[in-house]
Design an enzyme around this catalytic site. Sequence first.
Site: not given
Ligand code: SIN
Length: 533
Positions: A115, A238, A284, A345, A380
């Site tokens: 991610e 997000h 993010r 988010h 985060r």
């Molecule tokens: C996501 O699946 O993009 C969210 C994961 C997260 O917020 O840590």
Amino acid sequence: MKTYDFLVVGSGIAGLSFALRAAAHGSVAILTKRGAEASNTAWAQGGIATVMAPDDSMDLHVADTLDAGAGLCNEEVVRLIVGEGPECIGELIARGVQFDSHLENGVSEIDLGREGGHTRRRILHHGDTTGKEIATRLLEACRRTAGITFYENHFAIDLITTARLGLATGDRCLGLYVLDEATGEVDTFRSDRVVLATGGCGRVYLYTTNPKIATGDGVAMAWRAGATISNMEFIQFHPTCLYHPTIKSFLITEAIRGEGGVLVGADGQEFMQKYDVRKSLAPRDIVARAIDREIKKTGHACVYLDITSKSREFLSERFPNIYETLLNAGIDMANDRIPVVPAAHYQCGGIRTDVNGATSLRGLYAIGEVGCTGLHGANRLASNSLLEAAVVAHRAAVDIVKRSPMGQTVLEEFKLPPWKTGAVTDVDELVVIYHNWDEIRRLMWDYVSIVRTGKRLQRAATRLRNLQREVQDFYWNFKITSELLELRNLAQVAALIVDSASQRHESRGLHYTLDFPDPDERERHDSLLRRVL
Ligand code: SIN
């Protein structure tokens, strides 16, 4: 009056993990304002980050976390939480949680996703419903465990503290006043050890990926009780919430970008290269701001996530929930680009705690999203939240018993008065509550979201003060209901976000203001708020 050794508010990964540990020492009550299945955890798609891959290391995970946190993480806390991740994940697996895996030379290997902000693959997942899998298994384990009692549809209204009782014997938490939705009565729950695991406050914004329950109840309660609150200006947006006329709050997991999805504009062109060398996989805060900028610049309502490079088989297997939901909405992600917008988010700040979840009030712990340990700093890193919740819940269960040994209760020293019911008139016009709720969410979105200015914050503060006065008025004059309690908490948390943001005269991580567009070394400290009682 009900007395328990441990009171836990909330039934996500943090609350349930804590309860399972604590039950070995004494009686546990888990209070949830809706059914126990309702939690923020259950909505988590991406997964849980930990070091497992041969090319990964604790140092790399720590470095990625510090980098995302933009200079405000507590490095000692980061090292502890990252370091204890594998052990806690081992416990989740032992409790029956299944993570996706594949066979390698006849041996089962866990699949690791990637991610934004992560330099290695380290996200354990269960398809795209990781949170639901974890919450379901932990809930089953709790229901099987003797000594754990669930009180569902019980709304924790306020903490009972020595200060609230007017005693000058230091700040200690002694229990909770709780609205039993079935009877409409307020019960007194007594305990030396109270744990808030109530999740975040996404519903304070008009657009959010959070469920309806995310109304900031824990932070608002702790603030009223005089606990220290930290870093509430750092609300994470997000980058990719589905943009759709009827499906609201549906997250499109960042793991899609981890598997090669790219962000494009309405013209089909990539734009992230203008903002960061990591492009669509930048942290993010950077991606959300870039999308906000593109939307404002082009006048289009959304941008798009393109994962059509992957096969239908891969997409339907790796992201079954998103694949199906989109298909039902008329979007075939194997052929079509997915319309997305940023949405609130995650709350990176919260009730200030140490790495064991202990707050500034004796006997009160805050774990999971509601707490602020120092792991996340100003932003985060993706999938570090479930990790923090699992690790800190375990540490809290050890620490709380060390600090408040079993069999040495202080409760007998204090007489807890029953809840005082004021006016008992039913709220005559629910529309007023819904109107205020909408007004708060809209003004937070317009004035206090991805890009802020001092003027906008001031406007928000003035309006919120009026709204809070109105809500207080309802609170004293009408019979309390869960709607009213949520509105009261939402207004409180909105005011805390605005106050924290107003104090930060720089841009850092998730807090971006046009008045001070750069970070300022002199401002590199946590924001702290505490109510004078
Ligand atoms: C996501 O699946 O993009 C969210 C994961 C997260 O917020 O840590």
